[in-house]
Design a protein around this motif. Structure first.
Motif, mmCIF file in Angstrom:
data_model
loop_
_atom_site.group_PDB
_atom_site.id
_atom_site.type_symbol
_atom_site.label_atom_id
_atom_site.label_comp_id
_atom_site.label_asym_id
_atom_site.label_seq_id
_atom_site.Cartn_x
_atom_site.Cartn_y
_atom_site.Cartn_z
ATOM 1 N N ARG A 91 8.715 26.454 16.905
ATOM 2 C CA ARG A 91 9.612 26.311 15.753
ATOM 3 C C ARG A 91 9.791 24.833 15.400
ATOM 4 O O ARG A 91 9.587 23.958 16.240
ATOM 5 C CB ARG A 91 10.954 26.971 16.042
ATOM 6 C CG ARG A 91 11.765 26.241 17.077
ATOM 7 C CD ARG A 91 13.068 26.935 17.385
ATOM 8 N NE ARG A 91 12.991 27.502 18.717
ATOM 9 C CZ ARG A 91 14.019 27.929 19.399
ATOM 10 N NH1 ARG A 91 15.222 27.893 18.885
ATOM 11 N NH2 ARG A 91 13.868 28.430 20.582
ATOM 12 N N PRO A 92 10.200 24.561 14.170
ATOM 13 C CA PRO A 92 10.467 23.172 13.797
ATOM 14 C C PRO A 92 11.496 22.555 14.754
ATOM 15 O O PRO A 92 12.450 23.196 15.159
ATOM 16 C CB PRO A 92 11.043 23.294 12.373
ATOM 17 C CG PRO A 92 10.476 24.581 11.858
ATOM 18 C CD PRO A 92 10.392 25.490 13.058
ATOM 19 N N GLY A 93 11.261 21.331 15.126
ATOM 20 C CA GLY A 93 12.132 20.655 16.073
ATOM 21 C C GLY A 93 11.593 20.685 17.489
ATOM 22 O O GLY A 93 11.884 19.814 18.289
ATOM 23 N N LEU A 94 10.788 21.687 17.815
ATOM 24 C CA LEU A 94 10.211 21.796 19.156
ATOM 25 C C LEU A 94 8.689 21.706 19.137
ATOM 26 O O LEU A 94 8.090 21.323 20.138
ATOM 27 C CB LEU A 94 10.605 23.125 19.824
ATOM 28 C CG LEU A 94 12.078 23.371 20.088
ATOM 29 C CD1 LEU A 94 12.265 24.720 20.766
ATOM 30 C CD2 LEU A 94 12.676 22.271 20.930
ATOM 31 N N ALA A 95 8.075 22.053 18.040
ATOM 32 C CA ALA A 95 6.614 22.171 17.981
ATOM 33 C C ALA A 95 5.889 20.917 18.442
ATOM 34 O O ALA A 95 4.865 21.005 19.110
ATOM 35 C CB ALA A 95 6.175 22.545 16.566
ATOM 36 N N GLY A 96 6.394 19.759 18.133
ATOM 37 C CA GLY A 96 5.708 18.524 18.476
ATOM 38 C C GLY A 96 5.924 18.034 19.898
ATOM 39 O O GLY A 96 5.362 17.016 20.285
ATOM 40 N N LEU A 97 6.714 18.750 20.678
ATOM 41 C CA LEU A 97 7.005 18.313 22.046
ATOM 42 C C LEU A 97 5.877 18.594 23.036
ATOM 43 O O LEU A 97 5.731 17.897 24.022
ATOM 44 C CB LEU A 97 8.263 19.017 22.583
ATOM 45 C CG LEU A 97 9.574 18.730 21.898
ATOM 46 C CD1 LEU A 97 10.676 19.580 22.529
ATOM 47 C CD2 LEU A 97 9.910 17.259 22.001
#
Length: 184
Positions: free
Chosen positions: A138-144
């Motif tokens: 989800r947005p906010g976690l995807a790039g982690l």
């Protein structure tokens, strides 16, 4: 009657751990073990943790559930939501720092609706952190995440599978299968 071959759980998870270590063997690596619930992602993440350790690679576990709480003044029966700032501040960012920085694998008990006593964890410079949860892209976690495993028990959520680094069919919990219909 033909018997369908089914891989042993240990073999499937060892191969997955080997792939992750091959691609991300140095530094701190964040691995999402994602599902839409009910597919056994938490149990699979626990077993994957053991596969990393059998390979001699440092690995740690956390669950998104340990960072979810009910909004202030919400009714007791309302669903908890992720405290994203808390999740990043006490788990993700300290883990990424490496060295002697400590992190917390669980910060909130949603059932008791209270914080848990902090148990600070440290690890070596080369380590994997496995985090299970739902909708980790989800947005906010995807790039982690460096690597994202999508755990499924059926053929649903093609959108989520398309964003994954690996897809594991966990419809038979004792014989999970790697499916090659992911983002790669």
């Amino acid at each position: 009657m033909t018997t369908r071959w089914a891989p042993a759980k240990k073999d499937t998870l060892r191969e997955l751990a080997t792939e992750i270590v091959h691609n991300y063997g140095r530094g701190r690596v964040l691995v999402a073990v994602d599902s839409d619930g009910g597919a056994g992602a938490a149990d699979l993440a626990d077993d994957l943790l053991e596969a990393f350790r059998e390979l001699g690679h440092a690995a740690f576990r956390a669950s998104l559930d340990g960072f979810e709480k009910r909004p202030d003044a919400a009714p007791r029966d309302s669903a908890p939501v992720l405290g994203e700032g808390l999740f990043r501040r006490v788990l993700v960012e300290p883990f990424r720092l490496g060295g002697s920085a400590g992190w917390v694998e669980r910060a909130w008990d949603a059932d008791a609706d209270r914080s848990v006593e902090s148990a600070w964890v440290t690890g070596p410079a080369d380590a994997v952190l496995l985090v299970d949860g739902t909708d980790l892209a989800r947005p906010g976690l995807a790039g982690l995440w460096h690597y994202r495993v999508w755990v499924t028990a059926d053929d649903s959520r093609l959108d989520a599978r398309a964003k994954a680094s690996a897809v594991v069919d966990n419809s038979d919990r004792e014989h999970p299968r790697r499916r090659f219909d992911d983002a790669c």
